[in-house]
Design an enzyme around this catalytic site. Structure first.
Site, short mmCIF file in Angstrom:
data_model
loop_
_atom_site.label_atom_id
_atom_site.label_comp_id
_atom_site.label_asym_id
_atom_site.label_seq_id
_atom_site.Cartn_x
_atom_site.Cartn_y
_atom_site.Cartn_z
N MET A 130 -13.23 34.91 -70.63
CA MET A 130 -12.58 33.64 -70.99
C MET A 130 -11.15 33.90 -71.44
SD MET A 130 -15.32 30.98 -72.52
CE MET A 130 -15.33 31.57 -74.21
N HIS A 184 -8.81 41.78 -74.92
CA HIS A 184 -8.57 42.82 -75.92
C HIS A 184 -9.15 44.14 -75.40
CE1 HIS A 184 -12.78 42.15 -76.84
NE2 HIS A 184 -12.54 40.92 -77.24
N LYS A 185 -9.18 45.15 -76.25
CA LYS A 185 -9.62 46.47 -75.81
C LYS A 185 -11.09 46.50 -75.39
CE LYS A 185 -6.17 49.11 -78.38
NZ LYS A 185 -5.92 50.08 -79.49
N HIS A 234 -12.55 44.03 -73.61
CA HIS A 234 -12.47 43.65 -72.20
C HIS A 234 -11.89 44.80 -71.37
CE1 HIS A 234 -12.08 39.59 -74.21
NE2 HIS A 234 -13.09 39.37 -73.39
N GLN A 274 -19.90 25.68 -72.20
CA GLN A 274 -20.60 26.50 -73.19
C GLN A 274 -20.10 26.27 -74.61
OE1 GLN A 274 -19.23 30.15 -71.09
NE2 GLN A 274 -18.95 31.02 -73.14
N LYS A 317 -22.06 43.42 -77.09
CA LYS A 317 -21.83 42.66 -78.33
C LYS A 317 -22.49 41.29 -78.26
CE LYS A 317 -17.97 40.60 -79.60
NZ LYS A 317 -18.42 39.28 -80.14
N GLN A 364 -26.67 36.89 -74.65
CA GLN A 364 -26.09 36.51 -73.37
C GLN A 364 -26.40 37.56 -72.30
OE1 GLN A 364 -21.87 34.93 -72.64
NE2 GLN A 364 -21.62 37.12 -72.26
N LEU A 403 -14.69 44.26 -81.72
CA LEU A 403 -13.59 43.50 -81.13
C LEU A 403 -14.08 42.16 -80.62
CD1 LEU A 403 -11.57 46.21 -79.19
CD2 LEU A 403 -11.09 45.22 -81.41
N ARG A 424 -11.99 36.10 -81.23
CA ARG A 424 -11.89 35.25 -82.42
C ARG A 424 -11.37 35.99 -83.66
NH1 ARG A 424 -16.46 32.80 -79.74
NH2 ARG A 424 -16.06 30.57 -79.43
#
Length: 276
Positions: free
Chosen positions: A27, A31-32, A34, A58, A149, A153, A184, A187
């Site tokens: 989305m 960040h690191k 991803h 979602q 994380k 999902q 990480l 948000r």
């Protein structure tokens, strides 16, 4: 690197690819964490496609869809710097051509989706299934990469692929943590310095639970009390011990236990977990 804004251009590009394709759905606000997914895809596949799409289905009525960070130029620069072959950046009208009442209804399996995050965020995983299935259909990847994380999902996506007989390998990727051990998350940018220090109670609780398990403690109720004591300064939504079917556990089952936590620091809701 190609930036693909329409389904037509994505399909045309995908037809030109003859070897393995890795896919990292995101989305944005990369960040690191991803980055680690993307780097693994680049290593394991001939081509890597990343999607950047803030999926409205979602988000709940009182959630942060409009406020969700969208630094697209920064995201594209990161992907290009890593060597990504293409980034799919569709508009909502591309991904959802019909109004809600005319859409095919897709629902996440209730045995995986109605507890934990699903109980806190009604309809969230139905929205996840909606968008992921569409993206899988469009990209047709060899492998797709998801972080551990978001454990619930990940389990739902694995079930989706098995249940719908999709020829896609789901590659779970380890949680990436900052230097202070906070997992990480896009948000995390909402946290001020004081809140960030408070948020460190989350990884500390999981670390202490792991240490207790390593020393031989198997009673989930005792482990939960240990974790909640560390989390007492936060607003805890849940701290639960489950197997990989998200069924509650009374005792730790090696290789089949998840410790899942969700807690609020100010207005920011953070997730973390431990795979035992």
């Amino acid at each position: 690197m190609r930036a693909l804004e329409t389904i037509a251009t994505l399909r045309e590009y995908r037809k030109s690819l003859k070897e393995s394709v890795g896919f990292v759905p995101t989305m944005g606000a990369l960040h690191k964490g991803h980055q680690s997914l993307i780097e693994r895809s680049l290593k394991e596949n001939s081509h890597t496609i990343v999607s950047v799409f803030v999926n409205p289905t979602q988000f709940g009525a009182n959630e942060d869809f409009s406020a969700y960070p969208r630094p697209l130029e920064k995201d594209l620069a990161l992907c290009e710097g890593l060597g990504v072959n293409a980034v799919f950046v569709p508009k909502t009208s591309e991904m959802y051509p019909y109004e809600i009442e005319k859409r095919l209804k897709l629902y996440a399996p209730t045995f995986l989706s109605h507890s934990l995050e699903g109980a806190m965020r009604e309809g969230h995983f139905d929205g996840v299934v909606q968008v992921v299935l569409r993206l899988f259909h469009l990209v047709n990847p060899t492998r797709a990469y998801f972080g551990k994380k978001d454990a619930q999902q990940l389990l739902i996506i694995q079930h989706l692929v098995q249940d719908l007989l999709l020829d896609i390998e789901i590659a779970p990727c380890e949680i990436v943590r900052d230097s202070d051990n906070l997992a990480l998350s896009s948000r995390n940018v909402y946290l001020n310095a004081t809140q960030r220090k408070q948020a460190l109670a989350i990884p500390k609780a999981l670390e202490n639970i792991k240490q207790a398990i390593d020393k031989g403690e198997k009673a989930c109720e005792k482990l939960k009390k240990l974790g909640l004591k560390i989390l007492e300064t936060l607003e805890v939504d849940y701290l639960e011990f489950c197997n990989h079917k998200l069924e509650p556990l009374k005792t730790i089952e090696p290789t089949n236990t998840l410790v899942l936590v969700a807690a609020r620091v100010g207005k920011t809701r953070l997730l973390d977990n431990l795979w035992v």
